[in-house]
Write a protein that holds these residues in place. Structure first.
Motif, PDB file in Angstrom:
ATOM      1  N   TYR A  43       1.007  -1.015  -0.095  1.00 60.54           N
ATOM      2  CA  TYR A  43       0.037  -0.066  -0.065  1.00 60.54           C
ATOM      3  C   TYR A  43       0.920   1.306   0.537  1.00 60.54           C
ATOM      4  O   TYR A  43      -0.056   2.126   0.452  1.00 60.54           O
ATOM      5  CB  TYR A  43      -1.075   0.165   1.046  1.00 60.54           C
ATOM      6  N   PRO A  46      -0.057   3.842  -3.134  1.00 58.94           N
ATOM      7  CA  PRO A  46      -1.707   4.515  -3.392  1.00 58.94           C
ATOM      8  C   PRO A  46      -1.722   5.106  -1.855  1.00 58.94           C
ATOM      9  O   PRO A  46      -1.842   6.260  -2.080  1.00 58.94           O
ATOM     10  CB  PRO A  46      -2.350   3.691  -2.375  1.00 58.94           C
ATOM     11  N   GLY A  50      -2.010   9.019  -2.136  1.00 56.72           N
ATOM     12  CA  GLY A  50      -3.370  10.137  -1.394  1.00 56.72           C
ATOM     13  C   GLY A  50      -2.658  11.236  -0.184  1.00 56.72           C
ATOM     14  O   GLY A  50      -3.236  12.012  -0.063  1.00 56.72           O
ATOM     15  N   LEU A  73     -10.119   9.117  -0.832  1.00 58.36           N
ATOM     16  CA  LEU A  73     -10.190   8.700  -2.111  1.00 58.36           C
ATOM     17  C   LEU A  73      -8.980   8.389  -3.565  1.00 58.36           C
ATOM     18  O   LEU A  73      -9.179   7.642  -3.863  1.00 58.36           O
ATOM     19  CB  LEU A  73     -11.197   9.897  -2.659  1.00 58.36           C
ATOM     20  N   ALA A  74      -8.146   8.593  -3.984  1.00 57.22           N
ATOM     21  CA  ALA A  74      -6.962   9.175  -4.563  1.00 57.22           C
ATOM     22  C   ALA A  74      -6.323   7.674  -3.939  1.00 57.22           C
ATOM     23  O   ALA A  74      -6.009   7.248  -4.649  1.00 57.22           O
ATOM     24  CB  ALA A  74      -6.138  10.086  -4.073  1.00 57.22           C
ATOM     25  N   GLY A  76      -7.955   5.105  -2.356  1.00 52.50           N
ATOM     26  CA  GLY A  76      -8.415   3.967  -2.608  1.00 52.50           C
ATOM     27  C   GLY A  76      -8.170   4.241  -4.394  1.00 52.50           C
ATOM     28  O   GLY A  76      -8.831   2.455  -4.914  1.00 52.50           O
ATOM     29  N   LEU A  77      -8.797   4.853  -5.375  1.00 53.08           N
ATOM     30  CA  LEU A  77      -8.546   4.891  -6.413  1.00 53.08           C
ATOM     31  C   LEU A  77      -6.952   4.271  -7.111  1.00 53.08           C
ATOM     32  O   LEU A  77      -7.037   3.586  -7.773  1.00 53.08           O
ATOM     33  CB  LEU A  77      -8.925   6.589  -6.692  1.00 53.08           C
ATOM     34  N   MET A  78      -6.469   5.053  -6.798  1.00 47.80           N
ATOM     35  CA  MET A  78      -5.149   3.849  -6.832  1.00 47.80           C
ATOM     36  C   MET A  78      -5.238   2.473  -7.140  1.00 47.80           C
ATOM     37  O   MET A  78      -4.255   1.861  -7.218  1.00 47.80           O
ATOM     38  CB  MET A  78      -3.475   5.062  -6.271  1.00 47.80           C
ATOM     39  N   GLY A  80      -7.384   0.690  -6.132  1.00 48.44           N
ATOM     40  CA  GLY A  80      -8.536  -0.149  -6.615  1.00 48.44           C
ATOM     41  C   GLY A  80      -8.139  -0.058  -8.860  1.00 48.44           C
ATOM     42  O   GLY A  80      -7.557  -1.217  -8.935  1.00 48.44           O
ATOM     43  N   ILE A  81      -7.309   0.886  -8.510  1.00 55.28           N
ATOM     44  CA  ILE A  81      -6.709   0.891 -10.384  1.00 55.28           C
ATOM     45  C   ILE A  81      -5.767  -0.481 -10.426  1.00 55.28           C
ATOM     46  O   ILE A  81      -5.676  -0.866 -11.572  1.00 55.28           O
ATOM     47  CB  ILE A  81      -6.579   2.646 -11.202  1.00 55.28           C
TER      48      ILE A  81
END
Length: 194
Positions: A43, A46, A50, A73-74, A76-78, A80-81
């Motif tokens: 992690y 991310p 973040g 949000l950034a 989590g998006l990183m 997830g992508i």
């Protein structure tokens, strides 16, 4: 103070006892920090993304609550992508690239974490550097192995036939059942008692 048969026994901790307890607690704390580092290494990218986006949001006037939400949000998006791409992409070179993108920040974080521990444990800067590099390699490799553990997407069925591409090459599941099985010659069947 306790009195036993006329003798007094002091129950307070001595200097040696507190020193041993301090050493044991320090070793336990280092072990927990190392476990967290290996567990959370994947992690790192991310987390860095973040923090960077959160600091940008704070600098543009979002305030503390807004920058925390935008940073989460950034991150989590990183994550997830990255996981989506790693599971979807089939070429090995592209999967290796995505894994390295996630492992590089983990290796940097591992270097600095091990360097922080080594700085307190040994006076030689050369050995601090050597142990820090070993830690960076170990933590980066662990992060890469964990991200590489994601399975690629399975082969999808063709929309028209309902068969996967490998089943179409073999002729489908019915083709295997309809193929004649070799049962031997008449002499072979007679020898087996049929």
């Amino acid at each position: 103070m306790v009195v036993v048969e006329g003798a007094t026994v002091d129950l307070h901790l001595t200097e040696h006892t507190t020193m041993v307890l301090g050493i044991l607690l320090s070793i336990t704390a280092i072990g927990v920090v190392c476990w967290l580092l290996f567990t959370l290494a994947i992690y790192a990218l991310p987390f860095f993304a973040g923090i960077t986006v959160g600091m940008w949001a704070y600098g543009t006037g979002a305030g503390w609550p807004g920058s925390i939400v935008v940073g989460l949000l950034a991150a989590g998006l990183m994550l997830g992508i990255g996981q989506f791409l790693f599971a979807l992409v089939r070429p090995v070179w592209l999967r290796l690239t995505i894994g390295l993108v996630f492992a590089a920040p983990a290796a940097v974080a591992g270097y600095h974490a091990v360097h922080g521990i080594a700085k307190h444990a040994m006076p030689s800067e050369t050995w601090q550097f050597i142990f820090s590099v070993i830690g960076a390699i170990a933590i980066g490799a662990t992060a890469w192995i964990r991200i590489a553990g994601a399975e690629p997407a399975p082969i999808r069925a063709e929309p028209r036939s309902g068969l996967t591409s490998s089943q179409q090459r073999r002729g489908g599941p019915e083709a295997r059942r309809s193929r004649p099985q070799h049962r031997g010659t008449g002499r072979d069947r007679a020898a087996m008692g049929r």
